[in-house]
Design a protein around this motif. Structure first.
Motif: not given
Length: 853
Positions: A30-41, A297-306
């Motif tokens: 989750g941390t890596t994915l949030r960082e990747l989406h934050r970079q794009v934003g 720039s602030e993606p809301q991605i939960a670490d759990a399945p959703l």
């Protein structure tokens, strides 16, 4: 997903980004994915806020940098030019993001991690390596990527000699050519050319022996041979030697530069890895803009399945429909711990498989770090694995039928599924006999529920619909279908199962009604009726859903209307306060004007040498009056202030319009000469009407009376206070010295009213103001006779009005004509007592002194 990769690759500028696209994989952290989406934003925001981001100079020099690590190797000229341009791009990117505090922290962290391994902040990174290397290349190459003559002294000498030798060869060759043309050996339109790097002359084969030299080549048709004259052979050989010397010198320069560059190769390699990361982020941002994906720039991605998506669309389907001017219908999908498995049913070609593929593709893109096409209010989660069974996987080689391939996939899913798995199964249980196929599908579904897996499953089986309705964690969903128009709506509705509409579709296609009735009898009327009831439920649900949406829309419209009215009320209140404020200012201004007028009266009193104590008391009374008026204005409410201001305005209008007929003035004839006989109530007069107004008995619009041809009037003595007396002249109270009063008689009623004129208070004040500023002298020198006479007439009239006793007219001596004309006019004026020359010491005959009554 391969098509998405192709789209993403098309936005890359070099093999740097293309390699990153190929390396892109499914991520579960989750941390890596949030960082990747934050970079794009952040990159999208950067492009919106500035145009300074470098868009050129993306070259992959990593193979070159790896090659030059070996001693003896060198970088070539083209690679050096690309190195310079790419280093300028790298430096520009770092300078743009190297600010403190960072404006784009995710991008700055990505670059710092790649360049320094995360050991230091990007703001402290030293850019000298890029600048010094680019500057060193600038000393070797020009702006077009060619080696400069000044790269080394030896190269400059070689190129100078080469140019000189080529010039001499050209001159000799042209001389030989002109002679050969003159002799007819060579055609007139022939020009020297180059073969194998040597200057030659084209000659016809029949004439080749008439031109001494070496034949280097002939044309493909054999009609032309190319001869190098023997006079330039040695010179051409020298050119070959100089060109070889030039190449050797350039290689020496490149080796020298490569030796300087080799120690910096590891750092430069990391810089190009950073450039690859930036290009990859840029490509993802470009893809997001192309498909209309949501970035932040602030993606809301939960670490759990959703999965809780709004306005979810399939990006490739959306692009395809846009080309034909159509729009894709967005989906609302929700998978949570309470409803983990969504069982979708509905007619064929109704959008069930599209819904399934939309979820699979978007979730896979999300976990590859790509922006996805969902609404900004969507909630996103992470799955550890996605297991898919879509399409026909039959294989003749592997002896697998359609149903066998499905069962094999089910086996793998049951073996690996867990609470972090997303299952995507199309046509669950299909491919075999419906009754047993439905039973096996229900048993497998029960196993998935027990394992706690998430999933989206499409089916037509009734037993699975009943199972979903009775089992916690499983929910029915229907793809809506318009039964009247007989067309799919492609809308997903969660909560109720959907009908396959088999009878309706068969009837629309044109199956005979007899066949449809036989089929209905075979399955039973209860089944048909149940299906109809299900359709009615779906229809009613859709109807009330539309009603609810309409009510929500009306409520939103009403809220907007209320907000608009509240805003207008606030604006009206603001305007009301502004009007009241202006009214108060106008009231204050009126008070100030009244004070100014009273102060003018006080000035007149002072000039008349009134007593200081009386003046002080009057000023104090005026100040008390002003304070009371201001305080009363402040204490008034809003409505009372407005009402009072309206009264003031009306009063001003009445003052302007009011004109009363003047009453007769009393006469002074027969007045007593002794002041001792005056007493309160008696009629008195004074030779000069001076003093201080003490008040009025009437309104401000009532006129007061003064005599025009004199300065005396008759009034009633009201009271005596020591040496001062209060006299009422008309309706104006005046304080006068007692010793200046004389008794007066009652005015005669038969006295002609033409002897006097009466003026309003405003006119009286204007006359007093004119008297204060009246000049006793007039200069008419230089005027023509009629102009001077007109000026003197106005001057004498003004002097008479303000009560002047003596005035002077400066006309000069000259011929005496102007003096005579003025004297003749003065003799006709009744108010002029005498007109004579000024004293000789003050102007003599050049000035006329006029005495007035």
């Amino acid at each position: 997903m391969d098509e998405v990769r192709t789209l993403l690759r098309s936005h890359c500028l070099s093999p740097l980004g293309q390699q990153r696209v190929e390396e892109m994989t499914f991520l579960t952290d989750g941390t890596t994915l949030r960082e990747l989406h934050r970079q794009v934003g952040e990159f999208v925001r950067l492009k919106e806020e500035t145009d300074a981001f470098p868009e050129q100079g993306y070259y992959d020099l990593r193979p070159t940098l790896r090659r030059i690590r070996i001693e003896g190797t060198y970088i070539d000229v083209e690679e050096m030019f690309q190195l310079k341009r790419s280093l300028e791009t790298i430096e520009g990117i770092i300078r743009l993001l190297k600010v403190e505090p960072p404006l784009y922290p995710a991008l700055a962290l990505m670059i710092a991690t790649r360049l320094t391994g995360g050991e230091e902040e990007l703001s402290s990174f030293n850019l000298s390596i890029f600048h010094s290397t680019a500057s060193r290349i600038d000393r070797i190459l020009d702006k077009f990527g060619h080696v400069k003559d000044s790269a080394s002294p030896e190269l400059a000498r070689i190129r100078h000699e080469l140019a000189s030798t080529e010039g001499s060869i050209s001159r000799v060759l042209h001389h030989i050519l002109r002679n050969a043309q003159a002799e007819g050996t060579v055609a007139q339109d022939v020009a020297p050319t180059v073969r194998d790097g040597r200057l030659v002359i084209p000659v016809a084969p029949a004439m080749k022996r008439k031109l001494k030299g070496i034949i280097h080549d002939e044309s493909a048709t054999g009609r032309t041979v190319f001869i190098e004259p023997q006079e330039v052979v040695e010179a051409n050989n020298r050119i070959r030697e100089l060109e070889a010397d030039e190449r050797r010198e350039i290689i020496r320069i490149l080796r020298e530069f490569t030796d300087e560059l080799r120690p910096q190769a590891p750092m430069l390699l990391q810089s190009y890895e950073m450039l690859a990361d930036v290009e990859f982020v840029r490509a993802k941002a470009q893809l997001a803009a192309q498909i209309g994906a949501f970035t932040t720039s602030e993606p809301q991605i939960a670490d759990a399945p959703l999965i809780d998506w709004t306005l979810a669309v399939h990006p490739l389907l959306q692009r395809s429909l846009q080309k034909h001017g159509k729009k894709v219908v967005p989906l609302e999908i929700e998978l949570t711990r309470r409803q983990r498995i969504l069982l979708i049913s509905g007619p064929n070609a109704g959008g069930k498989s599209v819904c399934l593929k939309t979820v699979g593709l978007l979730q896979y893109m999300l976990q590859c770090g790509l922006p996805i096409t969902v609404g900004e209010r969507s909630r996103l989660g992470i799955f550890q694995s996605i297991m898919i069974d879509i399409g026909d996987e039959q294989s003749i080689e592997d002896e697998l039928s359609t149903y066998s391939s499905h069962l094999l996939n089910m086996k793998q899913m049951m073996r690996s599924a867990d609470p972090a798995t997303l299952l995507l199964i199309d046509e669950f249980g299909g491919g075999t006999e419906p009754q047993i196929g439905g039973a096996i599908a229900e048993a497998v579904l029960k196993r998935f529920v027990k394992q706690g897996a998430f999933g989206i499953i499409t089916t037509h089986y009734q037993n699975l619909k009943h199972f979903a309705d009775e089992t916690d964690g499983v929910v029915n969903g229907a793809m809506l279908y318009d039964r009247h128009l007989m067309q799919a709506l492609f809308q997903l509705q969660i909560g109720q199962p959907g009908s396959s509409f088999a009878v309706e579709i068969a009837r629309k296609i044109g199956i005979p009604e007899e066949v449809i009735n036989d089929a209905s009898d075979i399955v039973g009327r209860d089944y048909i009726n149940a299906d109809k009831w299900l359709q009615d439920i779906v229809r009613d649900r859709r109807y009330w859903q539309q009603k609810r949406e309409t009510i929500h829309g009306r409520e939103k419209q009403m809220e907007q209307t209320i907000a608009k009215y509240e805003e207008e009320i606030s604006e009206l209140q603001r305007q009301r306060k502004e009007i009241i404020r202006k009214a108060r200012e106008e009231a204050e201004q009126l008070v100030q004007e009244a004070n100014a007028r009273i102060e003018r009266t006080i000035r007149e009193i002072k000039e008349a040498q009134a007593e200081k104590e009386a003046t002080r008391r009057a000023r104090q009374q005026l100040e008390d009056f002003r304070i009371r008026e201001v305080e009363s204005q402040q204490d008034l409410g809003n409505e009372e202030i407005e009402r009072k201001m309206e009264k003031i305005r009306r009063r001003q209008e009445r003052k302007k319009k009011h004109k009363d007929s003047p009453p007769a003035l009393p006469d002074r004839e027969g007045a007593e000469s002794s002041a001792d006989s005056v007493h309160p109530g008696s009629l008195v007069t004074t030779p000069s009407l001076t003093g201080r107004a003490g008040g009025e008995s009437g309104s401000g619009s009532t006129p007061t009376y003064v005599r025009i041809k004199g300065q005396s009037s008759v009034g009633q003595l009201l009271s005596i206070d020591g040496k001062n007396a209060v006299v009422l002249f008309g309706q104006m109270r005046t304080t006068v010295k007692v010793d200046r009063l004389v008794p007066a008689r009652e005015p005669k009623k038969e006295e002609s009213p033409t002897a006097t004129s009466f003026l309003s208070r405003q006119t009286q004040n204007d006359m007093r103001e004119k008297a204060l500023h009246f000049q006793q002298d007039i200069d008419v020198r230089g005027m023509r006779g009629d102009e001077a006479l007109n000026a003197v007439q106005h001057f004498i009239d003004d002097a008479t009005q303000v009560g002047m006793a003596r005035v002077r007219i400066l006309h000069g001596t000259g011929t005496g004509a102007l003096r005579q004309l003025i004297r003749q006019y003065l003799r006709t004026v009744s108010s002029v007592v005498d007109a004579r020359d000024e004293h000789v010491q003050f102007g003599g005959a050049g000035i006329t002194v006029v005495d007035l009554e």
